[in-house]
Design a protein around this motif. Sequence first.
Motif, PDB file in Angstrom:
ATOM      1  N   LEU A 158     -16.732  -0.341  26.364  1.00  0.00           N
ATOM      2  CA  LEU A 158     -15.694  -0.729  27.302  1.00  0.00           C
ATOM      3  C   LEU A 158     -16.154  -0.596  28.747  1.00  0.00           C
ATOM      4  O   LEU A 158     -15.863  -1.456  29.586  1.00  0.00           O
ATOM      5  CB  LEU A 158     -14.444   0.123  27.070  1.00  0.00           C
ATOM      6  N   ALA A 159     -16.891   0.471  29.049  1.00  0.00           N
ATOM      7  CA  ALA A 159     -17.368   0.680  30.417  1.00  0.00           C
ATOM      8  C   ALA A 159     -18.317  -0.437  30.839  1.00  0.00           C
ATOM      9  O   ALA A 159     -18.242  -0.958  31.960  1.00  0.00           O
ATOM     10  CB  ALA A 159     -18.059   2.033  30.531  1.00  0.00           C
ATOM     11  N   GLN A 160     -19.222  -0.825  29.928  1.00  0.00           N
ATOM     12  CA  GLN A 160     -20.136  -1.927  30.224  1.00  0.00           C
ATOM     13  C   GLN A 160     -19.373  -3.231  30.415  1.00  0.00           C
ATOM     14  O   GLN A 160     -19.694  -4.025  31.305  1.00  0.00           O
ATOM     15  CB  GLN A 160     -21.156  -2.084  29.092  1.00  0.00           C
ATOM     16  N   LEU A 161     -18.371  -3.448  29.560  1.00  0.00           N
ATOM     17  CA  LEU A 161     -17.596  -4.672  29.642  1.00  0.00           C
ATOM     18  C   LEU A 161     -16.906  -4.790  31.002  1.00  0.00           C
ATOM     19  O   LEU A 161     -16.924  -5.851  31.629  1.00  0.00           O
ATOM     20  CB  LEU A 161     -16.559  -4.697  28.518  1.00  0.00           C
ATOM     21  N   ARG A 162     -16.319  -3.698  31.447  1.00  0.00           N
ATOM     22  CA  ARG A 162     -15.668  -3.708  32.758  1.00  0.00           C
ATOM     23  C   ARG A 162     -16.665  -3.978  33.878  1.00  0.00           C
ATOM     24  O   ARG A 162     -16.384  -4.735  34.813  1.00  0.00           O
ATOM     25  CB  ARG A 162     -14.966  -2.371  32.997  1.00  0.00           C
ATOM     26  N   LEU A 163     -17.823  -3.383  33.785  1.00  0.00           N
ATOM     27  CA  LEU A 163     -18.847  -3.587  34.797  1.00  0.00           C
ATOM     28  C   LEU A 163     -19.299  -5.042  34.828  1.00  0.00           C
ATOM     29  O   LEU A 163     -19.381  -5.662  35.894  1.00  0.00           O
ATOM     30  CB  LEU A 163     -20.049  -2.677  34.513  1.00  0.00           C
ATOM     31  N   LEU A 164     -19.572  -5.587  33.628  1.00  0.00           N
ATOM     32  CA  LEU A 164     -20.104  -6.949  33.550  1.00  0.00           C
ATOM     33  C   LEU A 164     -19.093  -7.977  34.035  1.00  0.00           C
ATOM     34  O   LEU A 164     -19.446  -8.916  34.750  1.00  0.00           O
ATOM     35  CB  LEU A 164     -20.515  -7.267  32.105  1.00  0.00           C
ATOM     36  N   VAL A 165     -17.832  -7.791  33.658  1.00  0.00           N
ATOM     37  CA  VAL A 165     -16.811  -8.787  34.001  1.00  0.00           C
ATOM     38  C   VAL A 165     -16.310  -8.610  35.433  1.00  0.00           C
ATOM     39  O   VAL A 165     -16.210  -9.573  36.192  1.00  0.00           O
ATOM     40  CB  VAL A 165     -15.640  -8.717  33.008  1.00  0.00           C
ATOM     41  N   ASN A 166     -16.011  -7.367  35.817  1.00  0.00           N
ATOM     42  CA  ASN A 166     -15.363  -7.130  37.107  1.00  0.00           C
ATOM     43  C   ASN A 166     -16.337  -7.006  38.264  1.00  0.00           C
ATOM     44  O   ASN A 166     -15.990  -7.345  39.399  1.00  0.00           O
ATOM     45  CB  ASN A 166     -14.501  -5.869  37.040  1.00  0.00           C
ATOM     46  N   LYS A 167     -17.543  -6.506  38.014  1.00  0.00           N
ATOM     47  CA  LYS A 167     -18.489  -6.269  39.100  1.00  0.00           C
ATOM     48  C   LYS A 167     -19.655  -7.250  39.110  1.00  0.00           C
ATOM     49  O   LYS A 167     -20.167  -7.607  40.171  1.00  0.00           O
ATOM     50  CB  LYS A 167     -19.050  -4.830  39.008  1.00  0.00           C
ATOM     51  N   ARG A 168     -20.084  -7.669  37.936  1.00  0.00           N
ATOM     52  CA  ARG A 168     -21.298  -8.490  37.856  1.00  0.00           C
ATOM     53  C   ARG A 168     -21.015  -9.974  37.639  1.00  0.00           C
ATOM     54  O   ARG A 168     -21.947 -10.764  37.563  1.00  0.00           O
ATOM     55  CB  ARG A 168     -22.218  -7.970  36.735  1.00  0.00           C
ATOM     56  N   ASP A 169     -19.738 -10.332  37.526  1.00  0.00           N
ATOM     57  CA  ASP A 169     -19.365 -11.755  37.429  1.00  0.00           C
ATOM     58  C   ASP A 169     -20.094 -12.466  36.300  1.00  0.00           C
ATOM     59  O   ASP A 169     -20.571 -13.591  36.456  1.00  0.00           O
ATOM     60  CB  ASP A 169     -19.660 -12.446  38.762  1.00  0.00           C
ATOM     61  N   VAL A 170     -20.194 -11.800  35.145  1.00  0.00           N
ATOM     62  CA  VAL A 170     -20.861 -12.404  33.980  1.00  0.00           C
ATOM     63  C   VAL A 170     -19.988 -13.533  33.434  1.00  0.00           C
ATOM     64  O   VAL A 170     -18.771 -13.409  33.325  1.00  0.00           O
ATOM     65  CB  VAL A 170     -21.124 -11.343  32.894  1.00  0.00           C
ATOM     66  N   PHE A 171     -20.637 -14.643  33.085  1.00  0.00           N
ATOM     67  CA  PHE A 171     -19.930 -15.854  32.677  1.00  0.00           C
ATOM     68  C   PHE A 171     -19.410 -15.768  31.251  1.00  0.00           C
ATOM     69  O   PHE A 171     -18.265 -16.124  30.969  1.00  0.00           O
ATOM     70  CB  PHE A 171     -20.877 -17.044  32.833  1.00  0.00           C
ATOM     71  N   ARG A 172     -20.241 -15.329  30.310  1.00  0.00           N
ATOM     72  CA  ARG A 172     -19.844 -15.184  28.911  1.00  0.00           C
ATOM     73  C   ARG A 172     -20.580 -13.981  28.312  1.00  0.00           C
ATOM     74  O   ARG A 172     -21.670 -13.615  28.749  1.00  0.00           O
ATOM     75  CB  ARG A 172     -20.210 -16.424  28.078  1.00  0.00           C
ATOM     76  N   ILE A 173     -19.985 -13.394  27.273  1.00  0.00           N
ATOM     77  CA  ILE A 173     -20.605 -12.298  26.534  1.00  0.00           C
ATOM     78  C   ILE A 173     -20.543 -12.630  25.046  1.00  0.00           C
ATOM     79  O   ILE A 173     -19.462 -12.937  24.522  1.00  0.00           O
ATOM     80  CB  ILE A 173     -19.912 -10.954  26.809  1.00  0.00           C
ATOM     81  N   PHE A 174     -21.691 -12.578  24.373  1.00  0.00           N
ATOM     82  CA  PHE A 174     -21.763 -12.821  22.930  1.00  0.00           C
ATOM     83  C   PHE A 174     -22.406 -11.624  22.247  1.00  0.00           C
ATOM     84  O   PHE A 174     -23.376 -11.041  22.767  1.00  0.00           O
ATOM     85  CB  PHE A 174     -22.594 -14.070  22.618  1.00  0.00           C
ATOM     86  N   LEU A 175     -21.873 -11.248  21.096  1.00  0.00           N
ATOM     87  CA  LEU A 175     -22.453 -10.186  20.290  1.00  0.00           C
ATOM     88  C   LEU A 175     -23.234 -10.795  19.131  1.00  0.00           C
ATOM     89  O   LEU A 175     -22.814 -11.795  18.537  1.00  0.00           O
ATOM     90  CB  LEU A 175     -21.359  -9.257  19.751  1.00  0.00           C
ATOM     91  N   LYS A 176     -24.378 -10.204  18.827  1.00  0.00           N
ATOM     92  CA  LYS A 176     -25.219 -10.693  17.733  1.00  0.00           C
ATOM     93  C   LYS A 176     -24.577 -10.380  16.380  1.00  0.00           C
ATOM     94  O   LYS A 176     -23.887  -9.374  16.247  1.00  0.00           O
ATOM     95  CB  LYS A 176     -26.603 -10.022  17.796  1.00  0.00           C
ATOM     96  N   PRO A 177     -24.838 -11.218  15.378  1.00  0.00           N
ATOM     97  CA  PRO A 177     -25.545 -12.506  15.444  1.00  0.00           C
ATOM     98  C   PRO A 177     -24.589 -13.616  15.861  1.00  0.00           C
ATOM     99  O   PRO A 177     -23.367 -13.443  15.836  1.00  0.00           O
ATOM    100  CB  PRO A 177     -25.999 -12.703  13.998  1.00  0.00           C
ATOM    101  N   VAL A 178     -25.144 -14.765  16.259  1.00  0.00           N
ATOM    102  CA  VAL A 178     -24.329 -15.867  16.712  1.00  0.00           C
ATOM    103  C   VAL A 178     -24.959 -17.182  16.274  1.00  0.00           C
ATOM    104  O   VAL A 178     -26.179 -17.263  16.080  1.00  0.00           O
ATOM    105  CB  VAL A 178     -24.183 -15.836  18.253  1.00  0.00           C
ATOM    106  N   ASN A 179     -24.128 -18.182  16.101  1.00  0.00           N
ATOM    107  CA  ASN A 179     -24.608 -19.526  15.791  1.00  0.00           C
ATOM    108  C   ASN A 179     -24.966 -20.215  17.101  1.00  0.00           C
ATOM    109  O   ASN A 179     -24.095 -20.583  17.880  1.00  0.00           O
ATOM    110  CB  ASN A 179     -23.523 -20.312  15.042  1.00  0.00           C
ATOM    111  N   TYR A 180     -26.261 -20.398  17.335  1.00  0.00           N
ATOM    112  CA  TYR A 180     -26.704 -20.964  18.607  1.00  0.00           C
ATOM    113  C   TYR A 180     -26.155 -22.370  18.845  1.00  0.00           C
ATOM    114  O   TYR A 180     -25.973 -22.791  19.983  1.00  0.00           O
ATOM    115  CB  TYR A 180     -28.235 -21.021  18.662  1.00  0.00           C
ATOM    116  N   ARG A 181     -25.903 -23.110  17.790  1.00  0.00           N
ATOM    117  CA  ARG A 181     -25.480 -24.495  17.942  1.00  0.00           C
ATOM    118  C   ARG A 181     -23.946 -24.643  17.932  1.00  0.00           C
ATOM    119  O   ARG A 181     -23.430 -25.761  17.976  1.00  0.00           O
ATOM    120  CB  ARG A 181     -26.097 -25.361  16.831  1.00  0.00           C
ATOM    121  N   GLY A 182     -23.240 -23.524  17.885  1.00  0.00           N
ATOM    122  CA  GLY A 182     -21.775 -23.563  17.895  1.00  0.00           C
ATOM    123  C   GLY A 182     -21.236 -23.216  19.265  1.00  0.00           C
ATOM    124  O   GLY A 182     -21.542 -23.873  20.265  1.00  0.00           O
ATOM    125  N   ASP A 183     -20.401 -22.146  19.315  1.00  0.00           N
ATOM    126  CA  ASP A 183     -19.793 -21.740  20.583  1.00  0.00           C
ATOM    127  C   ASP A 183     -20.836 -21.375  21.632  1.00  0.00           C
ATOM    128  O   ASP A 183     -20.608 -21.550  22.833  1.00  0.00           O
ATOM    129  CB  ASP A 183     -18.854 -20.549  20.353  1.00  0.00           C
TER     130      ASP A 183
END
Length: 350
Positions: free
Chosen positions: A86-111
């Motif tokens: 949660l702490a990282q999420l707040r930092l990434l979204v509120n302070k670092r303006d991260v566009f998207r966050i994906f957790l592994k594994p993921v379908n590269y050709r999907g979302d």
Amino acid sequence: MKDSVLFVNRDQTEIKEFLSAMQDYTFVIDTADSGLEAAVLLRKNKYKVVITGMNLSTYDGTKLIAYLNGHCPYTACIVYTTRVDLAQLRLLVNKRDVFRIFLKPVNYRGDFYHAIKDGFAYYDMQEAAAEEQKIKEQKQKSMEHAGIGVSESISSGKVEWRQLKRFSYPLFRWSVKVFDLPLSEEERKALVTYEQKIMDYYLREDYKPCDSLEAIQKSISQTFLFEERKQKIVMEIKQKPVNPKPGFYEQLHFIMWLMIKQISEISSSYEIKIQLDFQIPFRPVLQIQGKVGKENLEKYRQGELEQKCAAIVLSIIEAMTEQCRLDWKEDIVVYQVQLRTEKRKKENEN
């Protein structure tokens, strides 16, 4: 600038998997297996999208994202990691303006692929906004050099509203001419008066810009709710905006005020439903439905001057948003608006 991606991951296997999944697409891809190597590439090249993990050697993901914030402000950063607390999420979204966050594994050709495409659009929006701001600043300097005297109208840090009005009203008279409609002199005067009323509201001396959704809701209620039995306004919000740019709430309030004012002129009795959707950060959507009664709406739509006033409101909103649609139903007026963030603007000026 071509669509381009920098994929940063310490695992060579994942790099190969990503390249294999993206081989059918045409955008440029560079890769790096350490944060330091990625930083070197970022100094040499511009990328619309950077995809990075958090656990990188020599230069971790947090530092790399901070570098992007400082040196690549247009770039969309996508974080692809095993876990995020949660702490990282707040930092990434509120302070670092991260566009998207994906957790592994993921379908590269999907979302994941669609997020990359959205990232390209995000970069283009940022770049267009910066270019427009540059043009505006240049025009502002030209206006000042021409002796319009905008700077002289500032006294103790406050713009003198009367001077600004005298400058703005001639622009309104010009805007009436934009509508290619047969207007009598009486209709022309009525439309100019209508536009002046809009400016009077926005530039009144006690006007206080809204700085939150709560402030907007309060202002709208105070302005348009006179009698409990005759008027009703409900606001529904899907996910609040994250780090809105300066002036966003003020502009949103003015757009909503314009639409609701239009609805209130059709009938003194109305039920208004406001829906705001900020689930896609750079494509927020506003919908306002006003139930005004079948007879009232039919009468309003039959009036030529009323239709021209509606066209003026629609024109103003279109100039301030990405797109706007007005629908007339049996007894309901519906405005559907895709809002424009500071990262996406049209060049409406010559």
